[in-house]
Design a protein around this motif. Structure first.
Motif: not given
Lengths: 107, 107, 107, 107
Positions: A8, B46, B51, B55-56
């Protein structure tokens, strides 16, 4: 073969980067989010039962504060791993991304 | 015998006050909270899948904004019913309660 | 010759670092802060004249929003200069400092 | 004789309403706002001198917190006087006005 989980910090094409959340941090985040999920269900039940609004609003303030703590933990993990790594790798666009995100979290 | 549902503007001893959320408002609040509950579960997934944090964090900002909207709807319902009724009934402590709550929701 | 003013990315002992705010950015920030200072004086005058509180509270919300914009501009300048430079120089403590600051600015 | 200053709970045509801030509260608010004005001038000077951004951002967070306290004091004064009085006088539009204001002050 799936490198996704370890990947990530990287751009879409990159592989084999390590995940920056230790199992301990993940466990911490997950249990916080479980608690928040329970609080949301509690708020739904309060509304269903016509609980006095003031009490419901206090619960909402509590969830916002709990979510804020999750956000701070994630931000800390992110900055201490991906942001540092990507700046060191010369991928300065990480700073623009981070700014967009932090601005959304600011007052 | 249960007066609870109709009773939320009153002191503990009072009965038969009417609920201030119409079914339409309750439905609106419940569907918003269902969506928020789904978002929280999404955030847990996520994190489980590592993730990218950014984005989280964006999802967390989205949930905070959604919760804030629920809080505003509840506050509006509360002020337009219980707060008005109780002030008219001379129960001025409703204002102190409201202040405590609003302060928690303020920046 | 004075390098002090140009030195704010560095540790106390370092010299010759350049200032990260261009004159244009400084002018922008200064004129925003001048406007905010005027707004604060305006709020004082409103209180002196017993202006209706709601109007005063709206002015306070406006100042908070204006200050928030200044904070975002500063944060952007900071991250795009000092944070990048210091990470590249291996001074990772810049991240801890930044986290402390960002957390104070978060909801 | 000037009733204007004492008139802020009322509609434009009304006279002789009393001011809801005591001299003590006004003095408290004014000295807080003086301090905030000084902090804003301090921030301008910091920017002029290229002070390290992190320190400037901390000052901005401090001002936001100080302004927030002023907002809470004003809101409390407002709700305990004008909001109560106007609801008792049947002027329910005070609640809509208050909601607009409180929403601006919410997270």
């Amino acid at each position: 073969m799936d490198h996704g989980a370890a990947d990530h910090c990287g751009d879409s094409g990159s592989v084999e980067r390590h995940s920056h959340h230790s199992e301990a941090v993940k466990g911490n985040l997950t249990s916080r989010l479980n608690r928040i999920e329970g609080q949301i269900r509690g708020i739904k039940a309060m509304i269903e039962k016509d609980t006095y609004c003031d009490d419901v609003l206090n619960q909402i303030a509590a969830v916002q504060s709990a979510l804020n703590s999750v956000g701070k933990l994630l931000l800390e993990g992110h900055m201490k791993s991906c942001v540092i790594e990507r700046i060191q790798a010369g991928e300065m666009e990480v700073v623009d991304e981070l700014l967009v995100t932090v601005k959304k979290l600011m007052k």
